[in-house]
Design an enzyme around this catalytic site. Structure first.
Site: not given
Ligand SMILES: Cc1cc2nc3c(=O)[nH]c(=O)nc-3n(C[C@H](O)[C@H](O)[C@H](O)COP(=O)(O)O)c2cc1C
Length: 408
Positions: A135, A139, A201, A203-204, A246, A275
């Site tokens: 992704n 934000f 993150s 992506n920012t 985080k 993350n």
């Molecule tokens: C589509 C998407 C959007 C995410 N948005 C955020 C976010 O806004 N803030 C954040 O701290 N982590 C965000 N994450 C990261 C997740 O909270 C998590 O740290 C990461 O996906 C790893 O966990 P997983 O393997 O169970 O998905 C996002 C992940 C995905 C897939």
């Protein structure tokens, strides 16, 4: 007596179960564009959150959770150690339904102080062969005021701790980032049980530079200063709001040391590891070339290494919320043994469907009982020593060495 024919087709209220609809729709969601499917899923959960009947039906189906998976930490009681990771319910619209599915806590956000649309679409891709997602949402957020209103509305319906994950608006220069975090904290802190400072993150642009010691210290001082001393949401009271940080899985071991030093000095309540990663190690196919953060199966080992390293360095004094690649109860258990006090999921829920949280809780309880642990806390970190140090070079493929690993 005359009955309208269509009425006979409507199930009686005790059989009315929105999740049966979700179960039926779930395979369809998998065929849609990933972001569209996500929006539909959240819309269903939001609808369920607004219906006492639907919430009761969900609870009947997914509760009770086994007592051994409950955790007390950071002054809070979590009915299950398995929670929802940030990004799934960014605007805090579906918390009651997520709790009713069996999640023991929900982290909303990332919330930015002002509303912003995020990156242009497409910005979310599935990699089913790897049980992964990429992704670059950037934000997308309704902003702190709107999310605070949403949290205030659902507060009394939510029997689990709620965390708010905060970030900065894209247009705010990095040197003014601390003001953004403080503003988000002021708006959301009163409705949260814990807050998460997201400096990881990918992506920012530039955000992850806020993990550097000096920048992080400035952000944490601003956030802790803005945290109200007393929690007022849902009648909870007493004690400062726990603030967690985080972290990225792409930090080198020495970056992690410097970050932990700041976190310990600022008395943060815990760390979230991790993350998404910018690494594409072990991932192939055209989808792997998409820009953004990778989550799911390929992140499992790396995030465990970071979690275990934090556990070792802090000697277990700082709770770790382990997140990254939990696709099964075995994975959740492995994360706990590596050093996680609580576990979060995102990608596993996307692939696993609505019963995922309850399945994990029950599977975990079985594994704890098998190994003679009567609660999660007793298993935390028992295998932390077995995990290799995070690489010195960020984003480099991880070789598990002698550790028996698996993300089944
Ligand atoms: C589509 C998407 C959007 C995410 N948005 C955020 C976010 O806004 N803030 C954040 O701290 N982590 C965000 N994450 C990261 C997740 O909270 C998590 O740290 C990461 O996906 C790893 O966990 P997983 O393997 O169970 O998905 C996002 C992940 C995905 C897939």
């Amino acid at each position: 007596m005359f009955r309208e024919p269509y009425l006979t087709a409507i199930p009686s209220t005790d059989k009315l179960d929105l999740m049966s609809i979700y179960d039926a729709i779930f395979p369809v969601l998998q065929t849609l564009d990933a972001e569209r499917a996500h929006r539909l899923g959240i819309a269903l959960l939001r609808a369920a959150s607004q219906s006492a009947l639907a919430l009761a039906a969900l609870r009947r189906r997914y509760e009770p959770l086994p007592g051994s998976v409950a955790v007390e930490t950071m002054g809070l009681r979590f009915p299950s150690c398995v929670g929802v990771a940030a990004g799934l319910d960014k605007d805090g619209e579906a918390i009651p339904a997520l709790a009713a599915l069996g999640f023991g806590f929900v982290e909303v956000g990332t919330v930015t102080p002002l509303p912003q649309p995020g990156n242009p679409r497409p910005r979310l891709w599935r990699l089913p062969a790897h049980r992964a997602l990429i992704n670059r949402m950037g934000f997308n957020s309704k902003g702190a005021e709107a999310v605070a209103r949403s949290l205030a509305r659902s507060r009394t319906l939510v029997p689990v701790p709620v965390g708010v994950n905060i970030g900065k608006n894209r247009n705010t220069p990095l040197e003014r980032a601390a003001e953004d975090y403080a503003a988000a904290m002021r708006a959301l802190g009163p409705w949260a049980d814990f807050a998460v400072v997201n400096v990881s993150s990918p992506n920012t642009p530039g955000l992850r530079r806020l993990q550097d010691a000096t920048a992080l210290a400035g952000v944490l001082d601003a956030v802790i200063g803005a945290a109200r001393p007393v929690r007022s949401g849902g009648g909870r009271d007493g004690g400062p709001l726990p603030v967690l940080v985080k972290v990225s899985p792409d930090l080198s071991a020495s970056d992690l040391d410097a970050l932990l030093d700041v976190c310990l000095k600022r008395r943060v309540a815990g760390l979230i590891a991790t993350n998404t990663t910018v690494s594409r190690a072990g991932v192939h196919g055209p989808a792997a070339r998409r820009p953004g953060g990778l989550s799911g199966g390929p992140l499992f080992q790396r995030s465990n290494q970071v979690g275990a390293a934090i556990y070792r360095r802090t000697r277990g004094r700082l709770p770790v919320i382990g997140v990254g690649g939990v696709m099964s109860a075995d994975d959740a258990y492995t994360k706990i043994k590596a050093g996680a006090t609580l576990v979060q999921v995102y990608t596993g829920f996307v692939y696993g469907g609505p019963g995922f949280a309850a399945r994990l809780a029950r599977g975990l309880a079985d594994r704890l009982a098998r190994d003679g642990f009567n609660r999660v806390a007793n298993a935390v970190g028992v295998e932390a020593a077995r995990w290799p140090e995070p690489d010195e070079r960020p984003g480099v493929p991880v070789t598990p060495g002698s550790v028996a690993l698996g993300s089944g």
